[in-house]
Design an enzyme around this catalytic site. Structure first.
Site, PDB file in Angstrom:
ATOM      1  N   ASN A   9       0.878  -1.176   0.000  1.00 48.66           N
ATOM      2  CA  ASN A   9       0.000   0.000   0.000  1.00 48.66           C
ATOM      3  C   ASN A   9       0.917   1.227   0.000  1.00 48.66           C
ATOM      4  OD1 ASN A   9      -1.745   2.081   0.521  1.00 48.66           O
ATOM      5  ND2 ASN A   9      -2.354   1.361   2.569  1.00 48.66           N
ATOM      6  N   LYS A  11       0.178   4.254  -0.226  1.00 50.86           N
ATOM      7  CA  LYS A  11      -0.457   5.451   0.351  1.00 50.86           C
ATOM      8  C   LYS A  11      -0.209   6.649  -0.578  1.00 50.86           C
ATOM      9  CE  LYS A  11      -0.110   3.215   4.800  1.00 50.86           C
ATOM     10  NZ  LYS A  11      -0.004   3.302   6.239  1.00 50.86           N
ATOM     11  N   HIS A  94      -9.352   0.955   5.301  1.00 51.99           N
ATOM     12  CA  HIS A  94      -8.056   1.187   5.933  1.00 51.99           C
ATOM     13  C   HIS A  94      -8.243   2.132   7.122  1.00 51.99           C
ATOM     14  CE1 HIS A  94      -3.975   2.508   6.644  1.00 51.99           C
ATOM     15  NE2 HIS A  94      -3.577   1.425   6.008  1.00 51.99           N
ATOM     16  N   GLU A  96      -6.646   4.585   8.099  1.00 53.23           N
ATOM     17  CA  GLU A  96      -6.507   6.019   7.763  1.00 53.23           C
ATOM     18  C   GLU A  96      -7.799   6.548   7.127  1.00 53.23           C
ATOM     19  OE1 GLU A  96      -2.842   5.530   5.593  1.00 53.23           O
ATOM     20  OE2 GLU A  96      -1.886   4.997   7.489  1.00 53.23           O
ATOM     21  N   GLU A 166      -4.864  -4.964  10.650  1.00 51.83           N
ATOM     22  CA  GLU A 166      -3.882  -3.901  10.821  1.00 51.83           C
ATOM     23  C   GLU A 166      -4.133  -3.177  12.142  1.00 51.83           C
ATOM     24  OE1 GLU A 166      -2.061  -2.689   6.767  1.00 51.83           O
ATOM     25  OE2 GLU A 166      -3.728  -1.364   7.212  1.00 51.83           O
ATOM     26  N   GLY A 172       2.816   2.424  10.677  1.00 47.90           N
ATOM     27  CA  GLY A 172       3.749   3.540  10.501  1.00 47.90           C
ATOM     28  C   GLY A 172       4.487   3.939  11.770  1.00 47.90           C
ATOM     29  N   SER A 211       3.850  -1.948  10.227  1.00 49.10           N
ATOM     30  CA  SER A 211       5.308  -1.981  10.400  1.00 49.10           C
ATOM     31  C   SER A 211       5.950  -3.312  10.003  1.00 49.10           C
ATOM     32  CB  SER A 211       5.687  -1.575  11.831  1.00 49.10           C
ATOM     33  OG  SER A 211       5.269  -0.231  12.081  1.00 49.10           O
TER      34      SER A 211
HETATM   35  P1  13P Z   1       3.291   0.508   7.548  1.00 46.64           P
HETATM   36  O1  13P Z   1       3.813  -0.776   6.947  1.00 46.64           O
HETATM   37  O2  13P Z   1       4.004   1.718   7.022  1.00 46.64           O
HETATM   38  O3  13P Z   1       3.238   0.439   9.032  1.00 46.64           O
HETATM   39  O4  13P Z   1       1.777   0.676   7.045  1.00 46.64           O
HETATM   40  C1  13P Z   1       0.924  -0.402   7.150  1.00 46.64           C
HETATM   41  C2  13P Z   1      -0.313  -0.090   6.403  1.00 46.64           C
HETATM   42  O5  13P Z   1      -1.072   0.798   6.788  1.00 46.64           O
HETATM   43  C3  13P Z   1      -0.584  -0.841   5.180  1.00 46.64           C
HETATM   44  O6  13P Z   1      -1.868  -0.633   4.726  1.00 46.64           O
END
Ligand code: 13P
Length: 248
Positions: A9, A11, A94, A96, A166, A172, A211
């Site tokens: 992903n 982003k 997600h 976010e 997740e 992150g 992560s």
């Molecule tokens: P990270 O791998 O940067 O922690 O992000 C995970 C994520 O949100 C994947 O959708």
């Protein structure tokens, strides 16, 4: 037997040049059929990535989609557009999207139904916040998010769906769930799906996200109910993403 699955992903990152470079590295190295590999660029770059993956085993997905078919929805992207571009998957719910854009369980369910009906496979994200984990509510939250979709869509719509666990506190932050924490929630998600249909539960890939990196991927993916990963930051680094795919 479930085929391992690793999805990147990206982003809201990348530009034409950085994507050319990243895809050049991935297309040349990812050619195993024992793991399904997906990249999810920002929607404006889907066409570029699609043409770069034409002769490769890498599939392309989107990070979000509208629940509406078409019309006056300024700034939105529809499922028919994703289909038009050759997107096979779409990430839905997600954290976010849930936290920054106020997506509710009901909206995520509506998007899920629309995606399946359009032939785009959903990757449904679920996960608890740190507060929820510390209050012992992890399984309750994850079950609520999952059941909102099962109840609205019906279990038949999960035939080609993927679920991603997740934990919000791991996204992150560099704080990964331990393999035991991941396995506990993945097993609970599978058990929850099994309440509706055992065969679907057995077939559904459940990915871990939060992560994931080249160093921790193998121990996470070694768990019985962890079928791969949904990778953020590390999916933008050629060597790290290749190593994660090889660990699956
Ligand atoms: P990270 O791998 O940067 O922690 O992000 C995970 C994520 O949100 C994947 O959708």
């Amino acid at each position: 037997m479930r085929t391992a699955f690793v999805a990147g992903n990206w982003k809201m990152n990348g530009n034409t040049d950085s994507i050319n470079e990243l895809m050049d590295g991935l297309v040349n190295s990812i050619n195993s059929s024992s793991v399904e590999v997906l990249v999810c660029p920002p929607s404006v770059y889907i066409s570029q990535v699609k043409s770069l993956t034409e002769s490769s085993k890498i599939s392309v997905g989107a990070q979000n989609v509208s629940e509406n078919a078409n019309g006056a929805f300024t700034g939105e992207v529809s499922l028919s557009m994703l289909n038009d571009l050759g997107c096979e998957y779409v990430i839905l719910g997600h954290s976010e999207r849930r936290s920054l854009y106020a997506e509710t369980d009901q909206l995520v369910a509506a998007k899920f139904i629309a995606a399946v009906e359009s032939g785009v496979k959903p990757i449904l994200c679920v996960g608890e916040t740190l507060d929820e984990r510390e209050n012992g509510e992890t399984l309750k939250v994850v079950s609520r998010q999952l059941n909102a979709v099962i109840d609205a869509a019906g279990i038949e719509k999960f035939a080609d769906a993927v679920v991603a666990y997740e934990p919000v506190w791991a996204i992150g932050t560099g704080k990964t769930a331990t393999p035991e924490q991941a396995q506990e929630v993945h097993a609970a998600i599978r058990a929850e799906i099994a309440k509706s249909d055992a065969a679907t539960a057995e077939k559904t890939r459940i990915l871990y996200g939060g992560s994931v990196n080249a160093a921790n991927a193998a121990e996470l993916f070694a768990n019985a109910d962890v079928d791969g990963g949904l990778v953020g930051g590390a999916s933008l680094k050629v060597n790290d993403f290749i190593a994660i795919c090889q660990a699956a």
